[in-house]
Scaffold this motif. Structure first.
Motif, PDB file in Angstrom:
ATOM      1  N   LYS A 140      -0.040  -5.059  -0.744  1.00  0.00           N
ATOM      2  CA  LYS A 140       1.346  -5.075  -0.257  1.00  0.00           C
ATOM      3  C   LYS A 140       1.661  -6.302   0.617  1.00  0.00           C
ATOM      4  O   LYS A 140       2.813  -6.589   0.899  1.00  0.00           O
ATOM      5  CB  LYS A 140       1.689  -3.773   0.467  1.00  0.00           C
ATOM      6  N   HIS A 141       0.614  -7.035   1.000  1.00  0.00           N
ATOM      7  CA  HIS A 141       0.850  -8.227   1.820  1.00  0.00           C
ATOM      8  C   HIS A 141       0.879  -9.515   0.995  1.00  0.00           C
ATOM      9  O   HIS A 141       1.296 -10.553   1.491  1.00  0.00           O
ATOM     10  CB  HIS A 141      -0.223  -8.335   2.902  1.00  0.00           C
ATOM     11  N   GLY A 142       0.395  -9.438  -0.249  1.00  0.00           N
ATOM     12  CA  GLY A 142       0.423 -10.634  -1.090  1.00  0.00           C
ATOM     13  C   GLY A 142      -0.775 -10.732  -2.016  1.00  0.00           C
ATOM     14  O   GLY A 142      -1.501  -9.761  -2.216  1.00  0.00           O
ATOM     15  N   ARG A 143      -0.943 -11.940  -2.593  1.00  0.00           N
ATOM     16  CA  ARG A 143      -2.010 -12.149  -3.583  1.00  0.00           C
ATOM     17  C   ARG A 143      -3.238 -12.766  -2.923  1.00  0.00           C
ATOM     18  O   ARG A 143      -3.120 -13.572  -2.009  1.00  0.00           O
ATOM     19  CB  ARG A 143      -1.518 -13.104  -4.672  1.00  0.00           C
ATOM     20  N   VAL A 144      -4.400 -12.363  -3.434  1.00  0.00           N
ATOM     21  CA  VAL A 144      -5.663 -12.831  -2.846  1.00  0.00           C
ATOM     22  C   VAL A 144      -6.664 -13.114  -3.958  1.00  0.00           C
ATOM     23  O   VAL A 144      -6.799 -12.338  -4.897  1.00  0.00           O
ATOM     24  CB  VAL A 144      -6.279 -11.736  -1.929  1.00  0.00           C
ATOM     25  N   LEU A 145      -7.382 -14.216  -3.820  1.00  0.00           N
ATOM     26  CA  LEU A 145      -8.482 -14.512  -4.729  1.00  0.00           C
ATOM     27  C   LEU A 145      -9.750 -13.877  -4.155  1.00  0.00           C
ATOM     28  O   LEU A 145     -10.111 -14.142  -3.007  1.00  0.00           O
ATOM     29  CB  LEU A 145      -8.652 -16.036  -4.833  1.00  0.00           C
ATOM     30  N   VAL A 146     -10.381 -13.023  -4.956  1.00  0.00           N
ATOM     31  CA  VAL A 146     -11.566 -12.302  -4.477  1.00  0.00           C
ATOM     32  C   VAL A 146     -12.748 -12.578  -5.411  1.00  0.00           C
ATOM     33  O   VAL A 146     -12.596 -12.557  -6.626  1.00  0.00           O
ATOM     34  CB  VAL A 146     -11.293 -10.771  -4.440  1.00  0.00           C
ATOM     35  N   MET A 147     -13.894 -12.862  -4.849  1.00  0.00           N
ATOM     36  CA  MET A 147     -15.122 -13.072  -5.626  1.00  0.00           C
ATOM     37  C   MET A 147     -16.081 -11.939  -5.306  1.00  0.00           C
ATOM     38  O   MET A 147     -16.216 -11.571  -4.126  1.00  0.00           O
ATOM     39  CB  MET A 147     -15.808 -14.371  -5.202  1.00  0.00           C
TER      40      MET A 147
ATOM     41  N   ILE B  44      -2.079 -19.529   5.481  1.00  0.00           N
ATOM     42  CA  ILE B  44      -3.019 -18.524   4.960  1.00  0.00           C
ATOM     43  C   ILE B  44      -2.418 -17.136   5.165  1.00  0.00           C
ATOM     44  O   ILE B  44      -1.889 -16.833   6.243  1.00  0.00           O
ATOM     45  CB  ILE B  44      -4.377 -18.620   5.705  1.00  0.00           C
ATOM     46  N   ASN B  45      -2.529 -16.315   4.136  1.00  0.00           N
ATOM     47  CA  ASN B  45      -2.023 -14.941   4.236  1.00  0.00           C
ATOM     48  C   ASN B  45      -3.160 -14.044   4.761  1.00  0.00           C
ATOM     49  O   ASN B  45      -3.845 -13.361   4.006  1.00  0.00           O
ATOM     50  CB  ASN B  45      -1.528 -14.464   2.869  1.00  0.00           C
ATOM     51  N   HIS B  46      -3.363 -14.075   6.074  1.00  0.00           N
ATOM     52  CA  HIS B  46      -4.488 -13.360   6.677  1.00  0.00           C
ATOM     53  C   HIS B  46      -4.417 -11.866   6.396  1.00  0.00           C
ATOM     54  O   HIS B  46      -5.430 -11.224   6.140  1.00  0.00           O
ATOM     55  CB  HIS B  46      -4.509 -13.585   8.192  1.00  0.00           C
ATOM     56  N   LYS B  47      -3.222 -11.329   6.464  1.00  0.00           N
ATOM     57  CA  LYS B  47      -3.101  -9.867   6.298  1.00  0.00           C
ATOM     58  C   LYS B  47      -3.515  -9.447   4.883  1.00  0.00           C
ATOM     59  O   LYS B  47      -4.241  -8.466   4.705  1.00  0.00           O
ATOM     60  CB  LYS B  47      -1.673  -9.403   6.608  1.00  0.00           C
ATOM     61  N   ALA B  48      -3.087 -10.218   3.895  1.00  0.00           N
ATOM     62  CA  ALA B  48      -3.476  -9.897   2.513  1.00  0.00           C
ATOM     63  C   ALA B  48      -4.993 -10.069   2.347  1.00  0.00           C
ATOM     64  O   ALA B  48      -5.655  -9.246   1.713  1.00  0.00           O
ATOM     65  CB  ALA B  48      -2.726 -10.804   1.539  1.00  0.00           C
TER      66      ALA B  48
END
Ligand code: HPA
Length: 233
Positions: free
Chosen positions: A27-34, A56-60
Motif C-alpha cells: 500500500k506504500h508503493g513498489r519495491v524490488l525484493v531479492m 527512497i520509499n522507506h515505508k514501502a
C-alpha cells in the motif's frame, strides 16, 4: 527465522543482487525484493542504484521485508566519518542515531509513540564476525541522518561532530520504521569518506564512491557470516 537485509551501492555487485527477484507492490508503493536461502534483500536504490536518497520509499521497503517474514533486519549504509580516528575503509556498528527532520511513520492515525532501539545482540554479532575476518570495526557510536541529496556544508559538519560519529542519509528512517513494525534491527556502516571539511582533501562524492566500490568483497563475506549467525537468534 528469515534474515532481512537492506543496502545501497555497496551491495550492488554482491550475491544478494543475484537472488530470485520480484517487483512487489504494497500500500506504500513498489519495491524490488531479492530472495535467497534464509534471506530477503531490498536494494534501497533500486536495480542500478537510480533512486536518490531523498526519494527512497522507506515505508514501502520496510513493510515489504516484514511481509516476506523478516524478523531480524540488518541495514548496510555508506557514511562519512565525523572523527579523524574513524578512517575511510573502516566499519562502524552504531548503537544510536539522531534524526530531527522528515521522520517517517506508519502511525498516521493511531496515537502510538515507539521508543527507538537498536538490537544489541545483532550489533555484537556483526562486531564479532568483523573481528574474525580481521576487519577494522568500531563498536558503537551515533549516526546523524541528514536529508540529502547534497552533502553537508563545512559549517554543518562542525556542528554535527559534537553530537555524532558518522553522518549519512538513510539509516534513521529505516531504523525507525523497522522499530515501528517490531523488527529487530541493527546497522552496519562502511566509512567511505571523511565528512566535508574534516580533513584538507576536497570532498567529491563521485570520487568517493569510485574508490569505495573496490574492495567490497570483505563486506560481502562479513554479511554472509552475519546472515549465517542470525540463524541462531
Ligand atoms: N554525508 C552524508 N552521507 C554520506 C556521506 C557524507 O559525507 N558519505 C556517505 N554517505
Amino acid at each position: 527465522m528469515v534474515a532481512g537485509l537492506i543496502g545501497g551501492t555497496s551491495l550492488l555487485n554482491s550475491r544478494y543482487m543475484k537472488g530470485k527477484s520480484r517487483d512487489m507492490e504494497n500500500k506504500h508503493g513498489r519495491v524490488l525484493v531479492m530472495k535467497g536461502e534464509g534471506w530477503v534483500y531490498v536494494p534501497r536504490h533500486g536495480w542500478n542504484g537510480s533512486i536518490p536518497p531523498h526519494r527512497i520509499n522507506h515505508k514501502a521497503n520496510i513493510v515489504a521485508l516484514e511481509s516476506e517474514g523478516v524478523s531480524h533486519l540488518v541495514g548496510v549504509y555508506s557514511v562519512g566519518s565525523l572523527r579523524e580516528e574513524i578512517k575511510p575503509g573502516q566499519l562502524v556498528v552504531p548503537d544510536d542515531y539522531i534524526s530531527f527532520w522528515d521522520i517517517p511513520t506508519y502511525f498516521n492515525r493511531d496515537v502510538i509513540h515507539i521508543t527507538p532501539v537498536m538490537d544489541k545482540d545483532m550489533g555484537r554479532l556483526m562486531v564479532e564476525k568483523a573481528g574474525e575476518l580481521g576487519l577494522e570495526v568500531v563498536s558503537g557510536g551515533t549516526y546523524f541522518q541528514t536529508t540529502g541529496p547534497r552533502l553537508e556544508t563545512r559549517a554543518e559538519i562542525r556542528f554535527l561532530r559534537d553530537y555524532a560519529e558518522v553522518v549519512g542519509m538513510t539509516m534513521a528512517s529505516e531504523a525507525t520504521l523497522a522499530c515501528e513494525l517490531g523488527l529487530r534491527y541493527a546497522a552496519l556502516c562502511t566509512v567511505d569518506n571523511y565528512a566535508h571539511g574534516l580533513v584538507d582533501e576536497e570532498l567529491d562524492y563521485v570520487d568517493v564512491m569510485g574508490k569505495a566500490s573496490t574492495g567490497r568483497d570483505s563486506l560481502h563475506e562479513l554479511l554472509d557470516l552475519v546472515v549465517e549467525g542470525l540463524k541462531c537468534f
